[in-house]
Design a protein around this motif. Structure first.
Motif, PDB file in Angstrom:
ATOM      1  N   UNK A 294     -13.300   0.943   5.553  1.00 17.63           N
ATOM      2  CA  UNK A 294     -14.658   1.420   5.021  1.00 17.63           C
ATOM      3  C   UNK A 294     -14.646   0.894   3.652  1.00 17.63           C
ATOM      4  N   UNK A 295     -15.378   1.496   2.784  1.00 18.04           N
ATOM      5  CA  UNK A 295     -15.254   1.043   1.298  1.00 18.04           C
ATOM      6  C   UNK A 295     -14.205   0.982   0.687  1.00 18.04           C
ATOM      7  N   UNK A 296     -13.596  -0.152  -0.111  1.00 16.83           N
ATOM      8  CA  UNK A 296     -12.601  -0.287  -0.914  1.00 16.83           C
ATOM      9  C   UNK A 296     -13.073  -0.628  -2.252  1.00 16.83           C
ATOM     10  N   UNK A 297     -12.139  -0.345  -3.174  1.00 19.15           N
ATOM     11  CA  UNK A 297     -12.171  -0.650  -4.403  1.00 19.15           C
ATOM     12  C   UNK A 297     -12.287  -2.158  -4.645  1.00 19.15           C
ATOM     13  N   UNK A 298     -12.693  -2.428  -5.961  1.00 16.80           N
ATOM     14  CA  UNK A 298     -12.398  -4.098  -6.423  1.00 16.80           C
ATOM     15  C   UNK A 298     -10.851  -4.376  -6.156  1.00 16.80           C
ATOM     16  N   UNK A 299     -10.112  -3.496  -6.806  1.00 24.33           N
ATOM     17  CA  UNK A 299      -8.757  -3.923  -6.852  1.00 24.33           C
ATOM     18  C   UNK A 299      -8.048  -4.051  -5.490  1.00 24.33           C
ATOM     19  N   UNK A 300      -8.455  -3.225  -4.517  1.00 22.68           N
ATOM     20  CA  UNK A 300      -7.709  -3.067  -3.169  1.00 22.68           C
ATOM     21  C   UNK A 300      -8.479  -4.528  -2.296  1.00 22.68           C
ATOM     22  N   UNK A 301      -9.828  -4.734  -2.680  1.00 24.87           N
ATOM     23  CA  UNK A 301     -10.271  -5.771  -2.125  1.00 24.87           C
ATOM     24  C   UNK A 301      -9.633  -6.943  -2.317  1.00 24.87           C
ATOM     25  N   UNK A 302      -9.429  -7.314  -3.643  1.00 24.49           N
ATOM     26  CA  UNK A 302      -8.808  -8.506  -4.052  1.00 24.49           C
ATOM     27  C   UNK A 302      -7.531  -8.730  -3.687  1.00 24.49           C
ATOM     28  N   UNK A 303      -6.524  -7.689  -3.521  1.00 24.82           N
ATOM     29  CA  UNK A 303      -5.364  -7.703  -3.275  1.00 24.82           C
ATOM     30  C   UNK A 303      -5.250  -7.887  -1.789  1.00 24.82           C
ATOM     31  N   UNK A 304      -5.905  -7.317  -0.838  1.00 23.92           N
ATOM     32  CA  UNK A 304      -5.898  -7.402   0.381  1.00 23.92           C
ATOM     33  C   UNK A 304      -6.351  -9.006   0.839  1.00 23.92           C
ATOM     34  N   UNK A 305      -7.431  -9.406   0.167  1.00 25.35           N
ATOM     35  CA  UNK A 305      -7.761 -10.700   0.399  1.00 25.35           C
ATOM     36  C   UNK A 305      -6.611 -11.840  -0.013  1.00 25.35           C
ATOM     37  N   UNK A 306      -5.944 -11.495  -1.148  1.00 28.67           N
ATOM     38  CA  UNK A 306      -4.775 -12.415  -1.491  1.00 28.67           C
ATOM     39  C   UNK A 306      -3.650 -12.384  -0.456  1.00 28.67           C
ATOM     40  N   UNK A 307      -3.675 -11.244   0.243  1.00 29.31           N
ATOM     41  CA  UNK A 307      -2.391 -11.110   1.164  1.00 29.31           C
ATOM     42  C   UNK A 307      -2.750 -11.796   2.500  1.00 29.31           C
ATOM     43  N   UNK A 308      -4.042 -12.154   2.807  1.00 27.61           N
ATOM     44  CA  UNK A 308      -4.746 -12.765   3.946  1.00 27.61           C
ATOM     45  C   UNK A 308      -4.082 -14.143   4.412  1.00 27.61           C
ATOM     46  N   UNK A 309      -3.791 -14.200   5.587  1.00 34.33           N
ATOM     47  CA  UNK A 309      -3.571 -15.778   6.236  1.00 34.33           C
ATOM     48  C   UNK A 309      -4.670 -16.238   6.797  1.00 34.33           C
TER      49      UNK A 309
END
Length: 331
Positions: A294-309
């Motif tokens: 669902x909706x995520x904060x900017x901080x979580x969004x950036x951290x998740x994208x940084x973890x993506x392969x």
């Protein structure tokens, strides 16, 4: 000497500053010395009136009559019910927001004044708010985020008909009344020329894109990286036309047919299909390998994208997707 327009009133049927495109435009105009006021919808945790980074924001309560779902894979009768509910829901909600904008804009005009009304679609009915102020010499800018006829056809797998006819009329009125129009890409500009007979000199392309400040590289999400799996990420809206159901079905094939369990998919975003997609993920037995956050904060969004392969975009071919440029791809 010509008076320079310095006060701009923006209308957007969305949350502010959560609507990235509108927030970016308002911020840039404010930084350039313009006085910007925004009328937007109010989320439950937001105030009715506040000033954000020199942008004054007025919010009206959100009205939603029905959940807007797709009628894909539904019976003919159920599909008819879905379309009728969608028609009634959108009509009431768009009329409500248009009237609310007219009332609030009148209040702002009397109290502060403005030189330009900048309407972001959808809906395409906001030209009705601008009309009385055009008669008073104010300018109207139509910022076309979506092609509403194509959006309706893509969302409900519909053919051209009565509904799209009405949407084309509203779109034509918005284009004809506008002193200046804004398009998101060359495809939208060409459509404005063809359907609204706009002079190309009066159309400006303003492309959408990630905020460089918000999207600064950060440390990857430690939980995701600690899984030692291939991390897949999706960010964007979760609506019937966005094709995230195709993504879930492809993950099912990967997990159950190809016997691959070395992946984990994170879906970030919200929309009318969020709960339907969570139900589908359970039906497809994807629990444990996919998260619909669902909706995520900017901080979580950036951290998740940084973890993506791998980042994925499952948009299917449709009348809207075929001519649109989505910010999620660039993010």
């Amino acid at each position: 000497m010509t008076r320079v327009a310095r006060k701009i009133l923006m209308l957007v049927e969305n949350y502010f500053p959560q609507d990235t495109r509108v927030a970016n435009e308002a911020s840039l105009l404010s930084d350039a010395g313009y006085q910007v006021t925004v009328i937007a919808l109010r989320r439950h945790d937001q105030t009715r009136h506040e000033t954000l980074n020199s942008v004054e924001v007025y919010r009206v309560p959100t009205l939603e009559l029905f959940k807007k779902t797709s009628c894909a894979n539904a019976s003919r009768m159920k599909c008819l019910v879905v379309k009728v509910k969608a028609f009634v829901g959108y009509t009431v909600e768009y009329c409500y927001f248009t009237v609310a904008c007219l009332i609030v804009s009148g209040y702002i005009f009397v109290r502060h004044g403005f030189d330009v009304i900048h309407a972001h679609n959808p809906p395409d009915t906001l030209f009705l708010v601008a009309l009385p102020f055009k008669l008073l010499g104010k300018k109207f800018v139509f910022d076309q985020h979506d092609l509403c006829p194509e959006l309706y056809r893509s969302r409900y797998s519909a053919a051209e008909g009565v509904y799209t006819g009405f949407l084309r009329i509203f779109e034509w009125c918005s284009l004809k009344l506008a002193d200046i129009t804004i398009a998101t890409n060359e495809s939208y500009k060409q459509i404005q020329i063809e359907r609204g007979n706009k002079n190309p000199r009066d159309i400006f392309i303003v492309r959408n894109g990630p905020d460089q400040v918000r999207m600064t590289p950060v440390a990857p999400n430690a939980r995701l990286r600690g899984m030692n799996k291939c991390i897949l990420c999706y960010i964007g809206s979760l609506n019937p036309q966005d094709g995230v159901d195709y993504l879930l079905r492809s993950l099912r094939h990967l997990l159950h047919e190809l016997k691959r369990s070395d992946f984990h998919c994170v879906v970030m975003g919200t929309g009318d299909s969020l709960q339907d997609l969570r139900n589908l993920a359970a039906t497809l037995q994807l629990n444990g390998c996919v998260e619909l956050l669902g909706f995520v904060s900017d901080e979580d969004l950036q951290a998740n994208l940084a973890a993506a392969d791998i980042c994925v975009d499952p948009d299917p071919s449709s009348p809207l997707n075929d001519v649109s440029t989505w910010i999620k791809v660039m993010q």
